[in-house]
Design a protein around this motif. Structure first.
Motif, PDB file in Angstrom:
ATOM      1  N   TRP A  18       0.825  -1.204   0.000  1.00 57.39           N
ATOM      2  CA  TRP A  18       0.000   0.000   0.000  1.00 57.39           C
ATOM      3  C   TRP A  18       0.860   1.255   0.000  1.00 57.39           C
ATOM      4  CZ3 TRP A  18       1.774   2.129   4.412  1.00 57.39           C
ATOM      5  CH2 TRP A  18       2.153   1.265   5.446  1.00 57.39           C
ATOM      6  N   ASP A  19       2.138   1.100  -0.260  1.00 56.18           N
ATOM      7  CA  ASP A  19       3.028   2.252  -0.186  1.00 56.18           C
ATOM      8  C   ASP A  19       4.270   1.950  -0.997  1.00 56.18           C
ATOM      9  OD1 ASP A  19       4.126   4.628   0.558  1.00 56.18           O
ATOM     10  OD2 ASP A  19       4.142   4.241   2.693  1.00 56.18           O
ATOM     11  N   THR A  20       5.007   2.974  -1.351  1.00 59.06           N
ATOM     12  CA  THR A  20       6.324   2.762  -1.925  1.00 59.06           C
ATOM     13  C   THR A  20       7.287   2.591  -0.772  1.00 59.06           C
ATOM     14  OG1 THR A  20       6.533   5.163  -2.040  1.00 59.06           O
ATOM     15  CG2 THR A  20       5.934   4.007  -4.046  1.00 59.06           C
ATOM     16  N   ALA A  21       8.066   1.540  -0.777  1.00 59.39           N
ATOM     17  CA  ALA A  21       8.920   1.235   0.367  1.00 59.39           C
ATOM     18  C   ALA A  21      10.361   1.062  -0.069  1.00 59.39           C
ATOM     19  CB  ALA A  21       8.441  -0.044   1.059  1.00 59.39           C
ATOM     20  N   GLY A  22      11.268   1.342   0.861  1.00 59.12           N
ATOM     21  CA  GLY A  22      12.674   1.215   0.524  1.00 59.12           C
ATOM     22  C   GLY A  22      13.497   0.499   1.561  1.00 59.12           C
ATOM     23  N   GLY A  23      12.888  -0.042   2.609  1.00 60.04           N
ATOM     24  CA  GLY A  23      13.664  -0.702   3.634  1.00 60.04           C
ATOM     25  C   GLY A  23      12.899  -1.844   4.259  1.00 60.04           C
ATOM     26  N   VAL A  24      13.551  -3.009   4.404  1.00 58.17           N
ATOM     27  CA  VAL A  24      12.901  -4.175   4.984  1.00 58.17           C
ATOM     28  C   VAL A  24      12.515  -3.895   6.424  1.00 58.17           C
ATOM     29  CG1 VAL A  24      13.199  -6.578   5.625  1.00 58.17           C
ATOM     30  CG2 VAL A  24      14.149  -5.740   3.478  1.00 58.17           C
ATOM     31  N   GLY A  25      11.257  -4.120   6.758  1.00 53.91           N
ATOM     32  CA  GLY A  25      10.813  -3.992   8.138  1.00 53.91           C
ATOM     33  C   GLY A  25      11.041  -2.622   8.726  1.00 53.91           C
ATOM     34  N   ASP A  26      11.055  -1.616   7.896  1.00 56.67           N
ATOM     35  CA  ASP A  26      11.399  -0.274   8.361  1.00 56.67           C
ATOM     36  C   ASP A  26      10.185   0.392   8.970  1.00 56.67           C
ATOM     37  OD1 ASP A  26      12.606   2.100   8.798  1.00 56.67           O
ATOM     38  OD2 ASP A  26      12.653   2.741   6.707  1.00 56.67           O
ATOM     39  N   SER A  27       9.915   0.067  10.248  1.00 59.68           N
ATOM     40  CA  SER A  27       8.682   0.537  10.878  1.00 59.68           C
ATOM     41  C   SER A  27       8.672   2.047  11.067  1.00 59.68           C
ATOM     42  CB  SER A  27       8.499  -0.169  12.223  1.00 59.68           C
ATOM     43  OG  SER A  27       9.615   0.065  13.063  1.00 59.68           O
ATOM     44  N   ASP A  28       9.821   2.679  11.079  1.00 62.62           N
ATOM     45  CA  ASP A  28       9.871   4.126  11.278  1.00 62.62           C
ATOM     46  C   ASP A  28       9.918   4.899   9.962  1.00 62.62           C
ATOM     47  OD1 ASP A  28      11.950   3.705  14.173  1.00 62.62           O
ATOM     48  OD2 ASP A  28       9.787   3.993  14.061  1.00 62.62           O
ATOM     49  N   VAL A  36      -5.388  13.846  17.127  1.00 61.91           N
ATOM     50  CA  VAL A  36      -6.282  12.832  17.691  1.00 61.91           C
ATOM     51  C   VAL A  36      -5.781  11.410  17.435  1.00 61.91           C
ATOM     52  CG1 VAL A  36      -8.623  11.891  17.563  1.00 61.91           C
ATOM     53  CG2 VAL A  36      -8.257  14.359  17.518  1.00 61.91           C
ATOM     54  N   CYS A  37      -5.282  11.145  16.236  1.00 61.29           N
ATOM     55  CA  CYS A  37      -4.923   9.779  15.836  1.00 61.29           C
ATOM     56  C   CYS A  37      -3.417   9.570  15.718  1.00 61.29           C
ATOM     57  CB  CYS A  37      -5.558   9.427  14.493  1.00 61.29           C
ATOM     58  SG  CYS A  37      -7.315   9.790  14.374  1.00 61.29           S
ATOM     59  N   GLY A  38      -2.706  10.642  15.344  1.00 66.45           N
ATOM     60  CA  GLY A  38      -1.282  10.504  15.036  1.00 66.45           C
ATOM     61  C   GLY A  38      -0.405  10.209  16.213  1.00 66.45           C
ATOM     62  N   THR A  39      -0.943  10.317  17.441  1.00 69.53           N
ATOM     63  CA  THR A  39      -0.144   9.941  18.611  1.00 69.53           C
ATOM     64  C   THR A  39       0.074   8.440  18.673  1.00 69.53           C
ATOM     65  OG1 THR A  39      -2.175   9.881  19.924  1.00 69.53           O
ATOM     66  CG2 THR A  39      -0.888  11.916  19.980  1.00 69.53           C
ATOM     67  N   CYS A  40      -0.731   7.666  17.943  1.00 67.13           N
ATOM     68  CA  CYS A  40      -0.604   6.204  17.945  1.00 67.13           C
ATOM     69  C   CYS A  40      -0.429   5.606  16.555  1.00 67.13           C
ATOM     70  CB  CYS A  40      -1.838   5.564  18.585  1.00 67.13           C
ATOM     71  SG  CYS A  40      -1.906   5.706  20.371  1.00 67.13           S
ATOM     72  N   HIS A  41      -1.001   6.252  15.548  1.00 60.05           N
ATOM     73  CA  HIS A  41      -1.052   5.644  14.215  1.00 60.05           C
ATOM     74  C   HIS A  41      -0.326   6.496  13.185  1.00 60.05           C
ATOM     75  CE1 HIS A  41      -4.079   2.673  15.418  1.00 60.05           C
ATOM     76  NE2 HIS A  41      -4.694   3.654  16.070  1.00 60.05           N
ATOM     77  N   LYS A  42       0.244   5.821  12.211  1.00 56.39           N
ATOM     78  CA  LYS A  42       0.785   6.495  11.041  1.00 56.39           C
ATOM     79  C   LYS A  42      -0.234   6.472   9.915  1.00 56.39           C
ATOM     80  CE  LYS A  42       5.776   5.603  11.560  1.00 56.39           C
ATOM     81  NZ  LYS A  42       6.253   6.978  11.457  1.00 56.39           N
ATOM     82  N   MET A  43      -0.176   7.509   9.102  1.00 54.64           N
ATOM     83  CA  MET A  43      -0.884   7.501   7.831  1.00 54.64           C
ATOM     84  C   MET A  43      -0.097   8.372   6.867  1.00 54.64           C
ATOM     85  SD  MET A  43      -4.931   7.772   6.991  1.00 54.64           S
ATOM     86  CE  MET A  43      -5.158   9.315   6.135  1.00 54.64           C
ATOM     87  N   LYS A  53       2.861   8.162  14.754  1.00 49.35           N
ATOM     88  CA  LYS A  53       3.648   7.229  15.555  1.00 49.35           C
ATOM     89  C   LYS A  53       3.184   5.801  15.308  1.00 49.35           C
ATOM     90  CE  LYS A  53       4.769  10.507  19.244  1.00 49.35           C
ATOM     91  NZ  LYS A  53       4.712  10.771  20.722  1.00 49.35           N
ATOM     92  N   SER A  54       4.036   4.853  15.674  1.00 48.03           N
ATOM     93  CA  SER A  54       3.784   3.444  15.372  1.00 48.03           C
ATOM     94  C   SER A  54       3.357   2.648  16.588  1.00 48.03           C
ATOM     95  CB  SER A  54       5.041   2.812  14.748  1.00 48.03           C
ATOM     96  OG  SER A  54       5.381   3.462  13.546  1.00 48.03           O
ATOM     97  N   VAL A  55       2.559   3.251  17.475  1.00 46.86           N
ATOM     98  CA  VAL A  55       2.049   2.500  18.626  1.00 46.86           C
ATOM     99  C   VAL A  55       1.033   1.469  18.136  1.00 46.86           C
ATOM    100  CG1 VAL A  55       0.783   2.647  20.795  1.00 46.86           C
ATOM    101  CG2 VAL A  55       2.442   4.425  20.182  1.00 46.86           C
ATOM    102  N   GLY A  56       0.117   1.891  17.273  1.00 46.04           N
ATOM    103  CA  GLY A  56      -0.870   1.000  16.672  1.00 46.04           C
ATOM    104  C   GLY A  56      -0.550   0.767  15.210  1.00 46.04           C
TER     105      GLY A  56
END
Length: 1003
Positions: free
Chosen positions: A290-300, A877-884, A889-892
């Protein structure tokens, strides 16, 4: 002219057929909204797009099949299908029964022409396979075996329980999927939502195996159960390639993972059962669909490309099912070995190319294979058959695994996908001779290979003489030029117990890395192979040039006795080329970790000699965690660190600092002061910083003063200042509040200082924070609110300010409101309800609220939204836990790949987040002896510290400071997040959440 008697006979037959069909159809009720139904099965098949040269036929559709959740192809090429009406296990669902159907295509036209019901008494039927005289099914809480030894397509008797203890509370993350492995074991999967404790019926409860998100296996002959891997989210799709390497597909956090026995993978939430792992293995795929990605498992996202708003072009959403590695013989050669998987939100089939990378594999994205062009398409499973064609099951519903918009139980389709003119196949391997089954190991279509191997294993279990077959298989291993054929023969030999230890040891000299890798795996397959085999594996480890084989050796460590692990681990730790490998250092660590505290001297010797820094750091960390009862070994560690070079000293100190993080008042080792003077001479910033951090833990007041000086120094970099203050705060020194109050307005460390004030209960703190609030920087205001909510006395001041109008009620988030309610103070809770609203509402009220918003958030209303304003609301409201779109942030879970275009999905998950709460995401109220309450999910506990993931932070507290932990039923995502928002803000937020373009104002 038709005679009347003939006409009556025809009418009578038609009525009988209609009655039979009616009795055959389960009383399944559609709970989807009136008027919502999928296109017809034939129309759905016509809409499917596949590459040129491929054809799609409707093999079966309703009313002949409903809710097809799993399938298997028998030795005659017939399709067995599991229909699941009890999927989520609601009261209504469990009044129904699941079924197993058999479909046969006798003329090979891609459509069934015979159908029968095998069994109709299932519950939570989520997987099936065939073998050993019956049908194996996953049916939580059990793995069941339905005997049919006379092969008359009727069970010989009631189901036999082979395993029990699979959770019935796991809901949509329940045990699922069955597939025979090349090693003769039966493999299955399990999701993250709840923990199961599994064993045979004879296994006492206290000795059963715990598991949640995992791959597991069961041996049909020895009745042994094992967990193969831990981690991820909800594996739903599992297959192996031409070299016997397993891969599975998964939901939400990443779609593809290489199965390494003994691996512990990254998880969506919660902690692994072992608190001393320290690191988890990243995903195999180097991209997201669902995204263009450039790093394996790059959660950040630090290496990922900027989101470009075209997630549909990249492959859809983040939910995947039905992984299949195509090894048939009908499709073009370029598809062989490719992993195909159904993408739930993308309504398509994705393709990944599996390539060797380092010691393991990587999944690289290729063009999507299939586009359904149908919003009802819910692909669940893919399997190729004897003619090389692929069957694809379609659950056919608007919702997904845990929706509340209703279930369309009377729909379901199975498609067949072939290339060109496929040749019909009508095999019957049950009638094949042993010689013919051996010859099948050379077939181009792996369907024949797998079924023939299992048939040989069944005959061996039945006591038949397979000596001639074994000789023929050994000849293939010895002489065949294709290594994949040699591997097939090797696996068949092992399945019939004709590959002894001596023979397998001989294969360690094979020129193929794949044969050597499998020789290692099979030598330890039954566990505890003995000192002689362990010594031979150590010898292999010393000179092994293949990273794949070294990975197999690292994986094998967990099957050996503890004392036998050290020589192999020592040799593997000498390969500097593996130091930065994605998996190898962690797999070595998983193997030696249980042996660290029982033989710390060996551990220190390995740390001294290793060329893999991670091992040195983790050994130090594990030894440091035992400082209270093994102080002498920690002193030995410090001696080793003080006589090392800078790089080694930094690794040792990093491990020790991580071990003691969150602790205070720890007695320093006897040689600490001497060692600090040595490290000071190194003039290395990292060593100095770590030494100072540890000195604080050991109660050195001078180190506290030095760190405070750094935190105050505006000439120092922001990161260094924040780190310094964080270390001081974790040490909880007395009398720090005046300093923190002075720092509250600091641009860099002000928010951290404000949060630190929560540790102190002093009248002036609440008053000063309230007086500072209106002049506070924007990012400092949430910190002030959070601190004021942390104590009952401060919370009373906060609510009084809201009542007076000096603080806007909308500045109190749902998470903060939940924390105030967590104090258990009735007066506070009543005042909160009066000023802000109820923290929790009834299910009925939530349903009414969902319907209210659904009625208001019409497409016309959302079209008027300000996306830039919605983006700002999301951040708050949402970005404290979720990325979009890469922000937040990557809490959820990352929301970019979720089912965002479905308004019902968004409303249900936002308004009622606790409807289905995984155990690891249930909150607890941690009551501290100093009067604070910290509400959040406990992610880690050991004998010294408790780690809590709050809505916006991670906090570690000492166990000695914890007065009580009170479990809650709520999710970490709080109720009521829409409550403080205006109608315009809600509109803008939902429009932004549903947007499919790059966010506004992005440079």
């Amino acid at each position: 002219m038709i005679r009347v008697s003939t006409l009556l006979l025809c009418v009578s037959c038609l009525c009988a057929n209609a009655l039979a069909q009616q009795l055959d159809t389960p009383h399944a009720i559609n709970t989807q909204a009136a008027g919502e139904h999928p296109p017809s099965a034939s129309e759905a098949a016509d809409r499917i797009e596949v590459p040129t040269g491929f054809g799609v036929t409707l093999f079966a559709g309703e009313p002949d099949v409903h809710q097809p959740i799993a399938m298997e192809i028998d030795d005659r090429g017939r399709l067995w299908v599991a229909e699941c009406y009890t999927y989520e296990g609601s009261e209504y669902d469990l009044n129904k029964r699941d079924r197993i159907l058999i479909f046969d295509d006798t003329d090979g036209d891609g459509r069934f022409d015979r159908r029968k019901i095998f069994w109709d008494q299932g519950q939570r039927l989520t997987g099936l396979t065939l073998g050993f005289g019956g049908v194996w099914i996953t049916s939580a809480p059990n793995l069941l075996f339905l005997p049919d030894r006379d092969h008359d397509d009727r069970p010989d008797g009631p189901p036999q329980v082979m395993l029990e203890g699979f959770s019935v509370l796991a809901r949509h993350n329940m045990v699922n999927g069955l597939r025979w492995g090349p090693d003769g074991w039966l493999y299955g999967r399990h999701g993250i939502t709840d923990t199961s404790h599994v064993g045979t019926p004879e296994t006492p409860l206290g000795k059963r195996t715990p598991l949640n998100c995992s791959i597991w296996r069961f041996h049909p002959q020895r009745h042994v159960f094992q967990v193969v891997t831990h981690g991820t989210t909800n594996p739903w799709g599992l297959d192996y390639d031409d070299h016997g390497q397993w891969f599975f597909t998964n939901n939400v956090i990443n779609h593809l993972w290489h199965v390494i026995p003994g691996a512990h993978y990254e998880r969506m939430h919660g902690a692994d059962f072992n608190p001393h792992l320290y690191g988890l293995i990243e995903p195999t795929a180097d991209h997201f669909h669902w995204d263009t990605a450039g790093g394996v498992g790059d959660s950040d996202n630090k290496n990922r490309k900027q989101y470009d708003g075209r997630h549909d072009d990249h492959g859809g959403g983040h939910s995947h099912c039905g992984g299949m590695i195509y090894l048939g013989d009908n499709w073009p050669a370029e598809y062989r070995g490719r992993m195909l998987m159904c993408n739930t939100h993308g309504r398509r089939v994705n393709v990944d190319r599996l390539v060797r990378r380092g010691n393991s594999y990587a999944g690289e994205h290729e063009a999507d294979f299939l586009i359904a062009n149908n919003p009802w398409f819910r692909g669940v499973e893919l399997k190729y058959g004897p003619d090389g064609g692929v069957f694809l099951t379609d659950w056919s519903d608007l919702g997904e695994c845990h929706d509340r918009d209703g279930v369309h139980r009377t729909s379901g389709r199975i498609y067949k996908i072939t290339y060109g003119e496929s040749q019909p196949q009508r095999p019957d391997l049950s009638q094949s001779s042993d010689t013919e089954l051996v010859h099948c190991q050379l077939h181009r279509n792996d369907w024949f290979v797998r079924h023939a191997r299992r048939r040989l294993q069944e005959r061996h279990v039945a006591g038949e003489d397979l000596s001639q077959a074994a000789d023929a298989l050994r000849a293939i291993v010895a002489d065949h030029p294709d290594v994949t054929r040699r591997l097939r023969a090797m696996w068949a030999l092992y399945s019939i117990d004709a590959a002894g230890a001596d023979w397998l040891v001989g294969q360690l000299n094979d020129p193929s890395e794949h044969v050597r890798s499998w020789a290692v795996r099979l030598l330890v397959d039954r566990g505890h192979p003995g000192a002689e085999t362990a010594a031979r594996l150590a010898e292999q480890s010393e000179h092994e040039g293949s990273g794949l084989v070294r990975l197999a050796l690292a994986s094998a460590l967990q099957q050996l006795d503890l004392a036998d692990r050290w020589p192999i681990a020592h040799q593997l730790s000498q390969f500097a080329a593996d130091a930065n490998d994605r998996v190898q250092p962690l797999m070595i660590w998983y193997g030696i970790e249980p042996a660290i505290t029982s033989d710390p001297e060996r551990a220190l010797r390995l740390a001294l000699a290793t060329k893999i820094p991670l091992l040195r750091e983790y050994v130090a960390r594990r030894l440091g965690s035992s400082i209270d009862h093994q102080s002498l070994i920690v002193e030995a560690l410090i001696d080793q660190a003080s006589t090392s070079d800078v790089e080694h000293a930094s690794d040792y100190l990093s491990g020790l600092a991580a071990a003691l993080k969150g602790r205070n008042r720890v007695a320093p080792p006897a040689n600490w002061q001497v060692a600090t003077r040595v490290w000071a001479t190194m003039n290395d910033a990292t060593v100095t910083e770590l030494t100072r951090e540890l000195s604080v833990v050991f109660g050195d007041g001078r180190a506290v003063d030095e760190l405070l000086a750094i935190a105050k120094d505006t000439a120092v970099g922001p990161s260094a200042r924040r780190d310094a203050l964080s270390v001081v705060l974790e040490s909880r020194p007395k009398g720090l509040s005046p300093t923190l109050l002075k720092l509250k307005s600091d641009r860099v460390v002000g928010a951290l200082a404000i949060k630190g004030l929560a540790r102190y209960e002093e009248p002036q703190i609440g008053k000063q924070l309230l007086s500072y609030y209106h002049n506070a920087k924007h990012e400092h205001r949430p910190a002030i609110i959070s601190t004021l909510a942390s104590r009952a006395s401060y919370a009373a001041l906060l609510l009084a300010a809201v009542e007076a109008g000096t603080i806007d009620r909308r500045d109190i988030s749902a998470a903060v409101a939940g924390n105030i309610a967590g104090h258990g103070d009735q007066a506070l809770t009543e005042k909160l309800a009066e000023l802000w609203g109820a923290v929790q509402t009834s299910p009925k009220e939530k349903l009414e609220l969902i319907e209210s918003y659904r009625a208001r958030l019409t497409p016309t209303h959302l079209a008027e939204a300000d996306l830039a304003a919605g983006r700002r609301v999301f951040a708050k409201v949402c970005g404290t836990c979720h990325k979009m779109f890469g922000e937040g942030k990557s809490v959820g879970p990352d929301l970019t790949g979720s089912n965002r275009d479905n308004l019902s999905y968004l409303l249900e998950n936002i308004i009622d987040p606790s409807r289905i709460v995984p155990a690891a995401l249930r909150q607890s109220a941690v009551l501290l002896s100093d009067g604070r309450v910290i509400s959040g999910c406990i992610t880690r506990q050991d004998e010294h510290t408790v780690t809590i993931q709050t809505i916006d932070d991670v906090q570690r507290v000492s166990r000695e400071d914890v007065e009580r932990i009170r479990p809650l039923t709520q999710s970490l995502m709080p109720d009521g997040i829409l409550q403080p928002l205006t109608e315009t803000q809600v509109r803008d937020l939902f429009a932004f959440l549903q947007s499919n373009t790059a966010p506004p104002d992005r440079k």
